[in-house]
Design a protein around this motif. Sequence first.
Motif, PDB file in Angstrom:
ATOM      1  N   SER A  81       0.838  -1.214   0.000  1.00  0.00           N
ATOM      2  CA  SER A  81       0.000   0.000   0.000  1.00  0.00           C
ATOM      3  C   SER A  81       0.869   1.260   0.000  1.00  0.00           C
ATOM      4  CB  SER A  81      -0.935   0.013   1.205  1.00  0.00           C
ATOM      5  OG  SER A  81      -0.169   0.071   2.393  1.00  0.00           O
ATOM      6  N   PHE A  82       2.175   1.086   0.179  1.00  0.00           N
ATOM      7  CA  PHE A  82       3.080   2.238   0.044  1.00  0.00           C
ATOM      8  C   PHE A  82       2.805   2.965  -1.274  1.00  0.00           C
ATOM      9  CE2 PHE A  82       6.911   4.150  -1.656  1.00  0.00           C
ATOM     10  CZ  PHE A  82       7.274   4.982  -0.611  1.00  0.00           C
ATOM     11  N   TYR A  83       2.564   2.178  -2.334  1.00  0.00           N
ATOM     12  CA  TYR A  83       2.377   2.802  -3.651  1.00  0.00           C
ATOM     13  C   TYR A  83       1.075   3.589  -3.743  1.00  0.00           C
ATOM     14  CZ  TYR A  83       6.217  -0.242  -5.116  1.00  0.00           C
ATOM     15  OH  TYR A  83       7.424  -0.874  -5.224  1.00  0.00           O
ATOM     16  N   SER A  84       0.063   3.204  -2.963  1.00  0.00           N
ATOM     17  CA  SER A  84      -1.191   3.985  -3.055  1.00  0.00           C
ATOM     18  C   SER A  84      -0.965   5.378  -2.494  1.00  0.00           C
ATOM     19  CB  SER A  84      -2.357   3.279  -2.361  1.00  0.00           C
ATOM     20  OG  SER A  84      -2.014   2.973  -1.051  1.00  0.00           O
ATOM     21  N   ASP A  85       0.010   5.500  -1.577  1.00  0.00           N
ATOM     22  CA  ASP A  85       0.305   6.816  -1.015  1.00  0.00           C
ATOM     23  C   ASP A  85       1.267   7.612  -1.898  1.00  0.00           C
ATOM     24  OD1 ASP A  85      -1.230   6.007   1.122  1.00  0.00           O
ATOM     25  OD2 ASP A  85       0.481   5.144   2.181  1.00  0.00           O
ATOM     26  N   THR A  86       1.788   6.992  -2.917  1.00  0.00           N
ATOM     27  CA  THR A  86       2.735   7.698  -3.790  1.00  0.00           C
ATOM     28  C   THR A  86       2.223   7.688  -5.236  1.00  0.00           C
ATOM     29  OG1 THR A  86       3.996   5.622  -3.895  1.00  0.00           O
ATOM     30  CG2 THR A  86       4.775   7.291  -2.353  1.00  0.00           C
ATOM     31  N   MET A  87       2.413   6.570  -5.926  1.00  0.00           N
ATOM     32  CA  MET A  87       2.043   6.542  -7.340  1.00  0.00           C
ATOM     33  C   MET A  87       0.557   6.389  -7.591  1.00  0.00           C
ATOM     34  SD  MET A  87       5.044   4.543  -9.232  1.00  0.00           S
ATOM     35  CE  MET A  87       4.850   3.024  -8.403  1.00  0.00           C
ATOM     36  N   GLY A  88      -0.179   5.991  -6.539  1.00  0.00           N
ATOM     37  CA  GLY A  88      -1.618   5.764  -6.700  1.00  0.00           C
ATOM     38  C   GLY A  88      -2.334   6.952  -7.333  1.00  0.00           C
ATOM     39  N   ALA A  89      -1.846   8.166  -7.022  1.00  0.00           N
ATOM     40  CA  ALA A  89      -2.497   9.372  -7.542  1.00  0.00           C
ATOM     41  C   ALA A  89      -2.529   9.379  -9.069  1.00  0.00           C
ATOM     42  CB  ALA A  89      -1.764  10.612  -7.032  1.00  0.00           C
ATOM     43  N   VAL A  90      -1.484   8.879  -9.708  1.00  0.00           N
ATOM     44  CA  VAL A  90      -1.493   8.887 -11.179  1.00  0.00           C
ATOM     45  C   VAL A  90      -1.913   7.557 -11.792  1.00  0.00           C
ATOM     46  CG1 VAL A  90       0.127  10.767 -11.641  1.00  0.00           C
ATOM     47  CG2 VAL A  90       1.010   8.469 -11.248  1.00  0.00           C
ATOM     48  N   MET A  91      -1.645   6.454 -11.091  1.00  0.00           N
ATOM     49  CA  MET A  91      -1.947   5.135 -11.676  1.00  0.00           C
ATOM     50  C   MET A  91      -3.406   4.756 -11.496  1.00  0.00           C
ATOM     51  SD  MET A  91       0.814   3.533 -12.663  1.00  0.00           S
ATOM     52  CE  MET A  91       2.556   3.743 -12.478  1.00  0.00           C
ATOM     53  N   GLY A  92      -3.983   5.154 -10.340  1.00  0.00           N
ATOM     54  CA  GLY A  92      -5.247   4.552  -9.928  1.00  0.00           C
ATOM     55  C   GLY A  92      -4.919   3.356  -9.059  1.00  0.00           C
ATOM     56  N   HIS A  93      -5.969   2.607  -8.679  1.00  0.00           N
ATOM     57  CA  HIS A  93      -5.788   1.494  -7.739  1.00  0.00           C
ATOM     58  C   HIS A  93      -5.391   0.241  -8.531  1.00  0.00           C
ATOM     59  CE1 HIS A  93      -6.142  -0.578  -4.035  1.00  0.00           C
ATOM     60  NE2 HIS A  93      -7.239  -1.241  -4.337  1.00  0.00           N
ATOM     61  N   SER A  94      -4.083   0.092  -8.763  1.00  0.00           N
ATOM     62  CA  SER A  94      -3.604  -1.032  -9.579  1.00  0.00           C
ATOM     63  C   SER A  94      -3.163  -2.188  -8.678  1.00  0.00           C
ATOM     64  CB  SER A  94      -2.413  -0.579 -10.434  1.00  0.00           C
ATOM     65  OG  SER A  94      -1.266  -0.467  -9.614  1.00  0.00           O
ATOM     66  N   ILE A  95      -2.902  -3.357  -9.280  1.00  0.00           N
ATOM     67  CA  ILE A  95      -2.470  -4.516  -8.478  1.00  0.00           C
ATOM     68  C   ILE A  95      -1.157  -4.255  -7.745  1.00  0.00           C
ATOM     69  CG2 ILE A  95      -3.683  -6.367  -9.671  1.00  0.00           C
ATOM     70  CD1 ILE A  95      -1.098  -6.958 -11.217  1.00  0.00           C
ATOM     71  N   LEU A  96      -0.358  -3.347  -8.286  1.00  0.00           N
ATOM     72  CA  LEU A  96       0.933  -3.046  -7.657  1.00  0.00           C
ATOM     73  C   LEU A  96       0.757  -2.599  -6.206  1.00  0.00           C
ATOM     74  CD1 LEU A  96       3.990  -2.680  -8.521  1.00  0.00           C
ATOM     75  CD2 LEU A  96       3.453  -0.251  -8.718  1.00  0.00           C
ATOM     76  N   GLU A  97      -0.331  -1.873  -5.912  1.00  0.00           N
ATOM     77  CA  GLU A  97      -0.514  -1.294  -4.572  1.00  0.00           C
ATOM     78  C   GLU A  97      -1.495  -2.091  -3.717  1.00  0.00           C
ATOM     79  OE1 GLU A  97      -2.099   2.648  -5.765  1.00  0.00           O
ATOM     80  OE2 GLU A  97      -4.005   1.978  -4.935  1.00  0.00           O
ATOM     81  N   MET A  98      -1.976  -3.221  -4.235  1.00  0.00           N
ATOM     82  CA  MET A  98      -2.968  -4.001  -3.475  1.00  0.00           C
ATOM     83  C   MET A  98      -2.283  -4.996  -2.545  1.00  0.00           C
ATOM     84  SD  MET A  98      -5.748  -4.996  -6.365  1.00  0.00           S
ATOM     85  CE  MET A  98      -6.527  -3.758  -7.392  1.00  0.00           C
ATOM     86  N   ASP A  99      -2.917  -5.258  -1.402  1.00  0.00           N
ATOM     87  CA  ASP A  99      -2.476  -6.339  -0.519  1.00  0.00           C
ATOM     88  C   ASP A  99      -3.464  -7.496  -0.645  1.00  0.00           C
ATOM     89  OD1 ASP A  99      -0.144  -5.167   0.484  1.00  0.00           O
ATOM     90  OD2 ASP A  99      -1.267  -3.975   1.939  1.00  0.00           O
ATOM     91  N   GLU A 100      -3.106  -8.633  -0.020  1.00  0.00           N
ATOM     92  CA  GLU A 100      -4.005  -9.798  -0.079  1.00  0.00           C
ATOM     93  C   GLU A 100      -5.210  -9.550   0.823  1.00  0.00           C
ATOM     94  OE1 GLU A 100      -3.156 -11.617  -2.465  1.00  0.00           O
ATOM     95  OE2 GLU A 100      -1.163 -10.824  -2.568  1.00  0.00           O
ATOM     96  N   PRO A 101      -6.381 -10.097   0.548  1.00  0.00           N
ATOM     97  CA  PRO A 101      -6.687 -11.013  -0.562  1.00  0.00           C
ATOM     98  C   PRO A 101      -7.096 -10.297  -1.857  1.00  0.00           C
ATOM     99  CG  PRO A 101      -8.589 -10.843   0.889  1.00  0.00           C
ATOM    100  CD  PRO A 101      -7.533  -9.950   1.475  1.00  0.00           C
ATOM    101  N   GLU A 102      -7.270  -8.958  -1.784  1.00  0.00           N
ATOM    102  CA  GLU A 102      -7.708  -8.227  -2.979  1.00  0.00           C
ATOM    103  C   GLU A 102      -6.733  -8.453  -4.149  1.00  0.00           C
ATOM    104  OE1 GLU A 102      -7.247  -3.971  -2.768  1.00  0.00           O
ATOM    105  OE2 GLU A 102      -9.007  -3.624  -4.044  1.00  0.00           O
ATOM    106  N   HIS A 103      -5.432  -8.388  -3.829  1.00  0.00           N
ATOM    107  CA  HIS A 103      -4.419  -8.526  -4.879  1.00  0.00           C
ATOM    108  C   HIS A 103      -4.565  -9.844  -5.642  1.00  0.00           C
ATOM    109  CE1 HIS A 103      -0.333  -9.966  -6.124  1.00  0.00           C
ATOM    110  NE2 HIS A 103      -0.367  -8.818  -6.742  1.00  0.00           N
ATOM    111  N   HIS A 104      -4.794 -10.920  -4.893  1.00  0.00           N
ATOM    112  CA  HIS A 104      -4.873 -12.253  -5.494  1.00  0.00           C
ATOM    113  C   HIS A 104      -6.005 -12.316  -6.532  1.00  0.00           C
ATOM    114  CE1 HIS A 104      -4.172 -16.541  -5.627  1.00  0.00           C
ATOM    115  NE2 HIS A 104      -5.485 -16.721  -5.559  1.00  0.00           N
TER     116      HIS A 104
END
Length: 406
Positions: A81-104
């Motif tokens: 979720s570190f990425y949601s606080d950084t790149m999330g603003a431009v990417m949107g909610h991508s798998i890169l920033e998801m934790d389990e079980p959502e990511h899976h």
Amino acid sequence: MSADPLDPFEAFEEAQAQGVRDPYPEWAEMRRRAPVHEVDLREEFGLDPDTEIPDLPRSYVVLSYDGVTQVLRDADTFSSSFYSDTMGAVMGHSILEMDEPEHHLYRGLIQQAFTRKALERWQDELVRPMVEAIVDEIADRGRGDLVRELTFPFPVRVIAGMLGLPAADLPQFHRWAVELISVGFDFDVGMAASQKLREYFAEQLAPRRDEPRDDLISVLAQADLEGHRLDDEAIFAFLRLLLPAGAETTYRSSSNLLFGLLTNPDQLAAVLADRSLLPQAIDEGLRWEPPLPSIARWSTADTEVDGVPMAARSVVNVNMGAANRDEKRWDRPEEFDISRPPLQHVSFALGPHTCLGMHLARMETTVAMETILDRLPKMRLDPAADDVHIRGRAFRSPRSLPVLCD
Ligand code: HEM
């Protein structure tokens, strides 16, 4: 990549490199002192250490192979979720920033577009003809720049082809892609590119929801996992992630491999003489100079990494580049040596977020190298070229690779 200072490619290149040529000696020295260090985030970002930043989190850098693999495998204690606080603003909610079980769940949906069959098709219909056309031009001329002409443009063209985007849109698409990842040093440019890409992808997605075509966007539009589907925003987030994740990395890793071979002509000659060495050459290039040396996580609990205590809610800089050169695991780790016994490196990460495009990246690099070896067998660095070298901190690669091949 022109010399125009306003060119977004050039601006990105300058800003991300931070004037750094070779951070490895410093990383090696730190790793020898301790596998994990607490660091000051302000210094990491080149700010004055006295700069007042409210709620500045504690921050650590992990440099050993054991430490890096421990962090990447333990996704509960080390959150993406570190990425949601950084790149999330431009990417949107991508798998890169998801934790389990959502990511899976989301990864399972997206993976449906990356089958072995799709990979074979992309290889034959997209990658090989594209690479051959570029390399033939260089062969006819007897000289060229392998970065500007080949490794920089081709991975983004492959992605555009996989998505089924019109060829005419490619220059604009590539520009938005680079502007998007410029967000770290130019927030407004990154946000504007994110919005434009969203609008562009929306135009592409709508007709494919109704009438699927033979491309990746259509597969995502139709993907289904136990009744779950990808909504529009999830698709836009993935498509935006695909550009930096798939194009920027492959461009730089194939450039680094070529640099390793061109500056070690005996090893280039060995691969030319025996193509079965190509897979291990590709892996040694990835170990020696990963295009993306570090990634990040939040620690979610007080813990210990490779024996070093670490506080909860800290930024964890996972330095895969340093881990790949841990002398506890590799002899002479600073040397590019394709004859090393095979040993897993961490350039594609590990654990649940292991690179989703690993096979695609290997395929693209293999095709590029096969074509180069076939058609430019006399390739060598242009002796007139000035100080060709790999550089950068966030991303690493050479800016150009001028070669003679007659
Ligand atoms: C040599 C080239 C490449 C390297 C070194 C590389 C490296 C990485 C690394 C280190 C991660 C983990 C990021 C993190 O967890 O913080 C990652 C994730 C990812 N990569 Fe790659 N990558 C490469 C090529 C590609 C390509 C060609 C694609 C295209 C599909 C791609 C798509 C992705 C995606 C979608 C993720 C996110 C996976 C997840 O979060 O579950 N990568 N990559």
